[in-house]
Design an enzyme around this catalytic site. Structure first.
Site, PDB file in Angstrom:
ATOM      1  N   ASP A  35      38.142   6.441 -27.036  1.00  0.00           N
ATOM      2  CA  ASP A  35      36.998   5.620 -27.386  1.00  0.00           C
ATOM      3  C   ASP A  35      36.860   4.528 -26.320  1.00  0.00           C
ATOM      4  O   ASP A  35      37.796   4.274 -25.550  1.00  0.00           O
ATOM      5  CB  ASP A  35      37.232   5.026 -28.781  1.00  0.00           C
ATOM      6  N   ASP A  37      34.621   0.986 -26.603  1.00  0.00           N
ATOM      7  CA  ASP A  37      34.646  -0.368 -27.164  1.00  0.00           C
ATOM      8  C   ASP A  37      35.763  -0.515 -28.185  1.00  0.00           C
ATOM      9  O   ASP A  37      35.893   0.286 -29.113  1.00  0.00           O
ATOM     10  CB  ASP A  37      33.302  -0.673 -27.835  1.00  0.00           C
ATOM     11  N   ASP A 219      39.459   2.797 -32.340  1.00  0.00           N
ATOM     12  CA  ASP A 219      39.691   1.629 -33.196  1.00  0.00           C
ATOM     13  C   ASP A 219      38.783   1.555 -34.414  1.00  0.00           C
ATOM     14  O   ASP A 219      39.085   0.848 -35.363  1.00  0.00           O
ATOM     15  CB  ASP A 219      39.493   0.341 -32.386  1.00  0.00           C
TER      16      ASP A 219
END
Length: 274
Positions: A35, A37, A219
């Site tokens: 991922d 961000d 996240d």
């Protein structure tokens, strides 16, 4: 397939519990899905400011010399590529609707087309309705629209949710919403997400051999789809800064391991590379 969920605080650390991590690796070559961000760069108030650090960029580049590395992001693919400043990685943007391979170009799949007029309409509607809410940001993407409210005062955030509900009510059978970290992601209501994108990439890039183990680092709530997709065949690693966000500790996740900061992500990528 049923996937057992654990709270993030109860997960072993991918760096600290190396014995358990190495057991799951079982000597296989990793294929790493990242991922953007919140994983490679901190979450920031304005999306355009999320530029990867030079140290993290170097870590990603070093790992890409040793194994396949793919970035899977909710952002538009060209935006991710510009922010990263690395042009030789496989990048799946817009939650995997737009996939690009540096060797072969765009990887086409049936889920990626046909929704442009609807998303353009939704973008216009959200911009019009959210214009009066100070701090609300509408980010159009190739296959979704993001409604950010990180800069909206807490007492005005219910107004953002109300705007979203109004727009969804106009298209009840065509849209779905995935909540993220102070953002709502509006997408076409089809069976496609980051987990589907990772499985597609594993097949398209011939990463499904017995000697390869897929790893996914993420996240956010949208990354849980990837963790679930890899359950039993790969390793999911959730990134959670529990020191600065202690409420994350009790969040359920389908990941197998955790990393606690951007610094730990950087160290982990360098460890894999070397």
């Amino acid at each position: 397939m049923s996937v057992c969920a654990m709270s993030i605080a109860d997960l072993p650390n991918a760096l600290g519990d190396r014995e358990r991590f190495d057991q799951q690796m079982a000597g296989r070559t990793p294929a790493v899905f990242l991922d953007y961000d919140g994983t490679l760069t901190p979450i920031v108030d304005r999306p355009e400011a999320a530029v990867i650090s030079q140290r993290m960029r170097d870590a990603v580049r070093a790992l890409a010399l040793r194994c396949t590395v793919c970035v899977v992001s909710g952002r538009d693919r060209p935006v991710v590529q510009e922010l990263m400043g690395i042009d030789d990685l496989v990048v799946a943007g817009s939650h995997g609707f737009d996939i690009w391979d540096p060797r072969t170009g765009t990887l086409e799949h049936d889920a990626a087309t046909g929704f442009e007029p609807l998303l353009a309409e939704i973008t216009d509607r959200l911009r019009t309705k959210a214009a009066a809410i100070e701090g609300a940001l509408v980010e159009p993407k190739r296959a979704s629209v993001a409604l950010h409210y990180r800069l909206v005062a807490p007492e005005h955030r219910p107004a953002v949710a109300a705007v979203l509900d109004q727009v969804l009510a106009e298209h009840p059978d065509q849209l779905k919403v995935t909540p993220g970290k102070l953002v709502y992601e509006v997408q076409p209501k089809i069976d496609w997400h980051k987990g589907k994108a990772v499985l597609y990439l594993i097949a398209a890039l011939h990463l499904d051999g017995d000697g390869i183990v897929p790893l996914y680092l993420g996240d956010d709530i949208t990354d849980e789809d990837a963790f679930r997709a890899l359950s039993g065949r790969g390793i999911g690693i959730v990134v959670a800064d529990l020191e600065n966000n202690p409420r994350e500790a009790t969040r359920d996740t389908a990941a197998d391991f955790a990393l606690n900061s951007m610094g730990e992500v950087e160290r982990f990528l360098n460890t894999l590379a070397h």
